[in-house]
Design an enzyme around this catalytic site. Structure first.
Site, PDB file in Angstrom:
ATOM      1  N   LEU A 184      -7.353  44.975  31.404  1.00 13.15           N
ATOM      2  CA  LEU A 184      -8.798  45.135  31.509  1.00 13.15           C
ATOM      3  C   LEU A 184      -9.325  45.507  30.132  1.00 13.15           C
ATOM      4  O   LEU A 184      -8.946  46.549  29.576  1.00 13.15           O
ATOM      5  CB  LEU A 184      -9.160  46.216  32.531  1.00 13.15           C
ATOM      6  CG  LEU A 184      -9.122  45.807  34.018  1.00 13.15           C
ATOM      7  CD1 LEU A 184      -7.711  45.442  34.463  1.00 13.15           C
ATOM      8  CD2 LEU A 184      -9.677  46.924  34.895  1.00 13.15           C
ATOM      9  N   ILE A 185     -10.180  44.674  29.563  1.00 13.72           N
ATOM     10  CA  ILE A 185     -10.622  44.860  28.189  1.00 13.72           C
ATOM     11  C   ILE A 185     -12.139  44.965  28.119  1.00 13.72           C
ATOM     12  O   ILE A 185     -12.858  44.195  28.756  1.00 13.72           O
ATOM     13  CB  ILE A 185     -10.108  43.720  27.285  1.00 13.72           C
ATOM     14  CG1 ILE A 185     -10.419  43.997  25.815  1.00 13.72           C
ATOM     15  CG2 ILE A 185     -10.651  42.365  27.730  1.00 13.72           C
ATOM     16  CD1 ILE A 185      -9.690  43.098  24.846  1.00 13.72           C
ATOM     17  N   LYS A 266     -14.804  52.018  38.767  1.00 12.20           N
ATOM     18  CA  LYS A 266     -13.409  51.767  38.394  1.00 12.20           C
ATOM     19  C   LYS A 266     -12.624  51.200  39.583  1.00 12.20           C
ATOM     20  O   LYS A 266     -11.788  50.307  39.419  1.00 12.20           O
ATOM     21  CB  LYS A 266     -12.752  53.065  37.900  1.00 12.20           C
ATOM     22  CG  LYS A 266     -13.143  53.495  36.495  1.00 12.20           C
ATOM     23  CD  LYS A 266     -12.479  52.619  35.455  1.00 12.20           C
ATOM     24  CE  LYS A 266     -12.735  53.102  34.047  1.00 12.20           C
ATOM     25  NZ  LYS A 266     -12.015  54.340  33.723  1.00 12.20           N
ATOM     26  N   GLY A 288      -7.052  51.280  29.771  1.00 13.55           N
ATOM     27  CA  GLY A 288      -7.035  52.098  28.557  1.00 13.55           C
ATOM     28  C   GLY A 288      -7.350  53.558  28.782  1.00 13.55           C
ATOM     29  O   GLY A 288      -7.797  54.243  27.857  1.00 13.55           O
ATOM     30  N   GLN A 297     -11.511  60.374  34.199  1.00 14.68           N
ATOM     31  CA  GLN A 297     -10.102  60.261  33.832  1.00 14.68           C
ATOM     32  C   GLN A 297      -9.327  61.557  34.050  1.00 14.68           C
ATOM     33  O   GLN A 297      -8.328  61.808  33.386  1.00 14.68           O
ATOM     34  CB  GLN A 297      -9.978  59.782  32.381  1.00 14.68           C
ATOM     35  CG  GLN A 297     -10.490  58.361  32.200  1.00 14.68           C
ATOM     36  CD  GLN A 297     -10.517  57.905  30.758  1.00 14.68           C
ATOM     37  OE1 GLN A 297     -10.235  58.677  29.842  1.00 14.68           O
ATOM     38  NE2 GLN A 297     -10.882  56.654  30.537  1.00 14.68           N
ATOM     39  N   CYS A 456     -17.122  30.677   7.520  1.00 17.70           N
ATOM     40  CA  CYS A 456     -15.791  31.050   8.005  1.00 17.70           C
ATOM     41  C   CYS A 456     -14.919  29.805   7.946  1.00 17.70           C
ATOM     42  O   CYS A 456     -15.416  28.700   7.727  1.00 17.70           O
ATOM     43  CB  CYS A 456     -15.838  31.637   9.422  1.00 17.70           C
ATOM     44  SG  CYS A 456     -16.277  30.431  10.691  1.00 17.70           S
TER      45      CYS A 456
END
Length: 484
Positions: A184-185, A266, A288, A297, A456
């Site tokens: 999960l990002i 969550k 994370g 958390q 780029c």
């Protein structure tokens, strides 16, 4: 140039079948990545080493080393010279030629290894070469415990090699030797470091992004995911899955006690992630979280969150403090992304619960319309990470300039690591180095009477950001696209 690569120590102590499988995977990963630089690079090896033979005269030394130090499963990379074995005196002479300049005013130790049938021991080799170096250089002396420089020599049957330079690798396991997971990002410090640590451990990882309502956020997260994959995991193909979660967020805020918002969000993410992971044959989920970093958390809350799914949840940062996480982010190059990442803060309660009770959370969730989560999962999109930047939508068409005028200013928007490998030099134009993740902040400070051309390597990143800047009202932004 010849290179000797040693696997991480954990690989060397595995049982023979496991070690063979991991070394085979490591050679395959190295071969695949180096072939992109030059298909004539040879990769071979044995049970405890990988040998790389790089063609000379092609300016490949720097790019090859840069690639190898980012491949999971490698402990050290040594640049070596290979010679036929004559006698110990010859080894000493070659060592003096290789090390005399570097030993001036420094202490050293000779580390020798020997394979085959010889009339001398490894310690005899170390003493002989050490004596030759003391006599043939201006070394300060020998220090076996903590030398300034180590001289590494290995004799194998009728040949030997001397290590000229030594580079540290990432360590860990070869990518692809452990099961696949879903990470999960969010693009912040924590999730990007967690994703990196999984890859370093040899774990192939898909990227799962929950879009809470910001298009700019998804663009940023795509860039982070592509960067991580390109730098540390491009030996394997993985997916980037984006889940539209705005409806779920709205349903949480309508139906759930505000103190439970964070925990329920969550849990909804975990429920969705578990269902999606099964479709991609992922064996676990990666998050994370670090204990007590934020209110959701606490150990109690994490337990309540994990009850939302039967899938194993891995938290590689669980005992790290924020400064340690930021340090790793700086080391791997994701810190600038996280620092400049737009945030979506729509599900923050003024008094979030720190010791959630599962039955009360489940009672709140029962008030939610299950269609919100089902629709989000059904409407997800997935893209190969290798194609992430190509598929990012540019909001405005921008003009491509092949030959800039003398008054145009070129802005190199590449990541500093890419710019250092291949600097852009132009004779008639000023070149500014502004990484893409700092563009929005710095463009506003540039003089408005000049025309700026973004550059780029592939043109994808420059077009995308030029389009976003144009949409925001910067009419003096175009793209520098030199003819190939």
């Amino acid at each position: 140039m010849k290179l000797l690569i040693r696997p991480a120590p954990e690989v060397a102590i595995k049982s023979k079948p496991v070690r063979q499988q991991q070394m085979r995977q490591l050679r395959q990963n190295i071969r695949k990545l180096l072939a992109r630089l030059d298909p004539e690079i040879r990769v071979d090896g044995s049970w405890d080493r990988v040998d790389v033979d790089v063609p000379d005269g092609r300016s490949l030394a720097g790019p090859v080393i840069d690639e190898l130090v980012r491949i999971p499963g490698i402990s050290t990379i040594q640049e070596i010279g290979v010679f036929p074995f004559v006698d110990l005196d010859d080894v000493g002479e070659k060592a003096v030629q290789a090390y005399a300049e570097r030993l001036k005013g420094k202490t050293f130790a000779v580390r020798a290894r020997r394979h085959g049938d010889h009339d001398f021991r490894s310690i005899d080799l170390e003493r002989s070469v050490g004596a030759a170096l003391l006599q043939g250089s201006d070394a300060k002396g020998v220090d076996l415990k903590s030398p300034d420089l180590e001289v590494r020599i290995e004799v194998k049957d009728d040949s030997y090699h001397i290590a000229h330079r030594r580079h540290e690798g990432l360590g860990g396991y070869p990518l692809g030797t452990v099961e696949t997971v879903m990470t999960l990002i969010s693009g912040g410090y924590d999730s990007s470091v967690a994703a990196y640590l999984m890859m370093r451990r040899g774990i192939r990882s898909h990227y799962l992004f929950f879009n809470l309502g910001g298009a700019a956020h998804e663009v940023g997260v795509r860039q982070v995911a592509h960067y991580l994959w390109e730098r540390y995991g491009s030996s394997h193909n993985v997916k980037f899955i984006s889940v539209p979660f705005e409806g779920v967020v709205a349903e949480i805020m309508r139906s759930v006690n505000h103190r439970h918002w964070g925990v329920v969000l969550k849990r909804m993410m975990l429920k969705a992630a578990a269902e999606i992971a099964r479709d991609y044959n992922a064996s676990g989920l990666v998050m994370g979280d670090a204990v007590a970093q934020v209110s959701s958390q606490t150990l109690t809350n994490l337990n309540v969150v994990d009850r939302a799914s039967d899938e194993v949840v891995l938290r590689p940062l669980i005992a790290m403090d924020k400064q340690e996480i930021i340090r790793i982010a700086k080391d791997i190059g994701t810190e600038p992304f996280a620092r400049n990442m737009p945030e979506y803060c729509g599900v923050i309660s003024s008094k979030p619960v720190t010791r959630a009770r599962l039955h009360r959370v489940e009672e709140d969730e029962a008030n939610m319309d299950p269609a919100a989560l089902a629709d989000a999962i059904a409407n997800r999109t997935d893209t190969m990470v290798s194609q992430l930047l190509d598929s990012t939508q540019t909001p405005e068409e921008v003009e491509l300039i092949q030959t800039p005028s003398v008054d145009d200013v070129i802005i190199d928007v590449r990541h500093p690591s890419e710019e250092e490998r291949s600097p852009l030099t132009l004779t008639n134009n000023d070149v500014l180095k502004i990484p893409f993740y700092e563009l929005n902040q710095q463009v506003a400070e540039l003089p408005g009477n000049r025309q700026y051309l973004l550059y780029c390597d592939r043109g994808t990143m420059s077009r995308m950001h030029a389009g976003h800047l144009k949409a925001e009202g910067h009419g003096n932004i175009k793209v520098y696209a030199p003819a190939v």
